[in-house]
Design a protein around this motif. Structure first.
Motif, short mmCIF file in Angstrom:
data_model
loop_
_atom_site.label_atom_id
_atom_site.label_comp_id
_atom_site.label_asym_id
_atom_site.label_seq_id
_atom_site.Cartn_x
_atom_site.Cartn_y
_atom_site.Cartn_z
N LYS A 124 0.84 -1.20 0.00
CA LYS A 124 0.00 0.00 0.00
C LYS A 124 0.87 1.25 0.00
CE LYS A 124 -3.74 -2.23 2.60
NZ LYS A 124 -4.54 -2.19 3.87
N GLN B 290 2.19 1.85 -3.50
CA GLN B 290 1.11 2.28 -4.37
C GLN B 290 0.79 3.77 -4.14
OE1 GLN B 290 -0.36 0.40 -6.85
NE2 GLN B 290 -1.18 2.41 -7.39
N ARG B 291 0.77 4.18 -2.88
CA ARG B 291 0.49 5.58 -2.58
C ARG B 291 1.63 6.48 -3.07
NH1 ARG B 291 -2.62 9.52 -3.12
NH2 ARG B 291 -2.39 11.21 -1.59
N SER C 122 3.56 5.88 -5.54
CA SER C 122 3.43 5.90 -6.99
C SER C 122 2.39 6.94 -7.43
CB SER C 122 3.04 4.52 -7.51
OG SER C 122 2.78 4.53 -8.90
N GLU C 123 1.27 6.97 -6.73
CA GLU C 123 0.22 7.94 -7.07
C GLU C 123 0.72 9.36 -6.91
OE1 GLU C 123 -2.81 6.77 -4.37
OE2 GLU C 123 -3.38 4.97 -5.49
N LEU C 124 1.47 9.62 -5.84
CA LEU C 124 1.97 10.98 -5.59
C LEU C 124 2.99 11.39 -6.66
CD1 LEU C 124 2.42 10.73 -1.73
CD2 LEU C 124 0.72 12.10 -2.94
N ARG D 86 3.21 10.22 -9.75
CA ARG D 86 2.55 10.38 -11.06
C ARG D 86 1.69 11.64 -11.10
NH1 ARG D 86 0.24 4.41 -12.24
NH2 ARG D 86 -0.18 5.28 -14.32
N ALA D 87 1.29 12.11 -9.94
CA ALA D 87 0.53 13.36 -9.87
C ALA D 87 1.44 14.57 -9.72
CB ALA D 87 -0.46 13.30 -8.70
N ARG E 262 3.37 15.47 -7.24
CA ARG E 262 3.14 16.11 -5.94
C ARG E 262 4.43 16.22 -5.10
NH1 ARG E 262 -2.00 14.71 -3.86
NH2 ARG E 262 -1.25 15.44 -1.82
N ALA F 145 6.80 5.12 -10.98
CA ALA F 145 5.95 5.94 -11.85
C ALA F 145 6.10 5.59 -13.33
CB ALA F 145 6.27 7.42 -11.63
N GLU G 193 3.39 3.11 -15.85
CA GLU G 193 2.79 3.65 -17.06
C GLU G 193 3.10 2.79 -18.28
OE1 GLU G 193 3.92 7.72 -17.45
OE2 GLU G 193 2.92 8.34 -15.59
N GLY H 258 1.66 12.88 1.37
CA GLY H 258 0.49 12.12 0.98
C GLY H 258 -0.48 11.67 1.95
#
Length: 326
Positions: free
Chosen positions: A194, A197-198, A200-202, A204-205, A207, A287, A291, A326
Motif C-alpha cells: 500500500k 502504491q500511494r 506511486s500515485e503521488l 505520477r501526480a 506532488r 511511476a 505507465e 500524501g
C-alpha cells in the motif's frame, strides 16, 4: 506434492546434474549465501533471500556479446545444458516474471534468452526465511516450488518439466502437511505494498517537489548497492577488451546512481546531480514502469533497503515521501 528430507537433497540434485547446469543456494567460505554452482560450497537452503541479485543467473554482471578476431565474429555459445536455478523467493519470482517481459519487449534480447530459454526456475518458500520466518508460497511463476514445513521439503511442480523432474520422488504428504501448506498460502497483506502504491500515485501526480530529491540525494554516496542488488534493474554499459589477437565486447551492469550514467559526448549530463539521479531511481520503479508495464517494478524483495548504508532504499524513501506529501 512430493517430499524430500534434507538428507535426500544432495542425492536429488546429483541426479539432476547429469541433465541440467545447477545453480543452487550455497554457502561460501566467507559465510555469504549466493545462488551458485554446487562445486563452490555446501547447500544453504534456509535463510530467506540471498543478498545478491538473483536474476544474475540469466543476466550476469558481465557477459560476452561477441568476440572479433580479424574479420571473424563469434557469438558466445549456447549452454551445453539448460540451467536449473533454485533459490528464488516468491517476490524474486515476480521479478523474474517482470524482466522476462522486459527482455522480450521490442527487440528480443538473445543474450538473456540464451540462458533463460529452457531453464527450470525453482522457488523457495515456507518456514525457511530469516530465523525461520514464513515465506508464503508463490503458487506459480516457477516450474517447481520447494516449501519447507519445518521438517521436510514439499516439492510442488507447476510446469510439465517440473512434473517430469519430480516424477521419481515419494508422494507421501500427510493431511496435516497439506493443511500447513494451505494456511501458509493464504494472503498475507503487506503494508509496504500500500505504501508503494500511494507513493506511486503521488509521483505520477507530480506532488513531490525538487527540494525533497535534493535532500535525499545529499545522502547518496553512489555506492550503487541498490542497483547491484535489485532483481529488476536491467541497465548495462558496453565495454571492448582488446588484445593483439582479438577484441571481446562485453556488457556490464551499470548504475543510474553514477555520475557518468547519462553523460553525453558533448559533456551535457541530463542527470548531472545526485538529486536528479536519486529521483530517477525511485521514479523509474514507481511511476515510469507502471505507465509502461501496468505494474510497479519494485516487488519488495527488500535488498536495496538492506544494503543502502545511508537509509535511502526504495521503501525508506517511499515512507518518507508519503509521510510528507500524501
Amino acid at each position: 506434492m512430493r517430499v524430500l528430507t534434507s538428507d535426500q537433497l544432495d542425492q536429488f540434485f546429483l541426479r539432476l546434474a547429469g541433465e541440467w547446469e545447477l545453480r543452487l543456494p550455497i554457502l561460501l567460505p566467507d559465510g555469504t549465501r549466493v545462488i551458485g554452482s554446487p562445486d563452490d560450497g555446501p547447500l544453504a537452503m534456509l535463510g530467506g533471500a540471498v543478498p545478491g541479485k538473483p536474476t544474475a543467473a540469466f543476466f550476469p554482471q558481465q557477459g560476452t556479446v561477441f568476440i572479433a578476431e580479424g574479420e571473424t565474429l563469434s557469438e558466445p555459445p549456447f549452454p551445453e545444458r539448460p540451467l536449473f536455478v533454485l533459490g528464488f523467493t516468491p517476490r524474486d519470482l515476480s521479478c523474474i516474471r517482470f524482466i522476462d517481459r522486459f527482455f522480450a519487449d521490442g527487440w528480443r534480447d538473445d543474450l538473456y534468452f540464451r540462458l533463460r530459454q529452457g531453464a527450470v526456475v525453482a522457488g523457495l518458500s515456507g518456514y525457511c526465511g530469516f530465523n525461520g520466518a514464513l515465506l508464503p508460497p508463490a503458487g506459480g511463476d516457477c516450474d517447481l516450488e520447494f516449501f519447507w514445513d519445518g521438517s521436510r521439503w514439499q516439492v510442488i511442480p507447476y510446469s510439465e518439466t517440473g512434473m517430469e523432474i519430480v516424477a521419481g520422488l515419494p508422494d507421501s504428504v500427510t493431511p496435516e502437511e497439506v493443511e500447513l501448506f494451505t494456511q501458509a498460502s493464504a494472503q498475507h497483506p503487506d503494508e509496504n505494498e500500500k505504501l508503494l502504491q500511494r507513493a506511486s500515485e503521488l509521483l505520477r501526480a507530480d506532488r513531490v517537489p525538487d527540494s525533497f530529491w535534493a535532500e535525499i540525494g545529499e545522502r547518496c554516496i553512489a555506492c550503487t548497492g541498490c542497483n547491484l542488488a535489485c532483481p529488476t534493474c536491467t541497465c548495462f554499459g558496453v565495454q571492448d577488451w582488446r588484445s593483439a589477437r582479438q577484441t571481446e565486447r562485453s556488457r556490464i551492469w551499470d548504475s543510474c546512481q553514477l555520475d557518468g550514467f547519462m553523460r553525453e559526448a558533448s559533456g551535457h549530463n541530463p542527470l548531472g546531480s545526485e538529486a536528479l539521479r536519486t529521483r530517477r531511481r525511485i521514479h523509474h520503479k514507481l511511476a515510469a514502469d507502471p505507465e509502461k508495464w501496468g505494474e510497479i517494478s519494485c516487488f519488495l524483495c527488500g535488498r536495496c533497503d538492506a544494503v543502502c548504508p545511508t537509509g535511502i532504499g526504495i521503501v525508506a524513501v517511499a515512507r518518507d515521501l508519503v509521510a510528507r506529501f500524501g
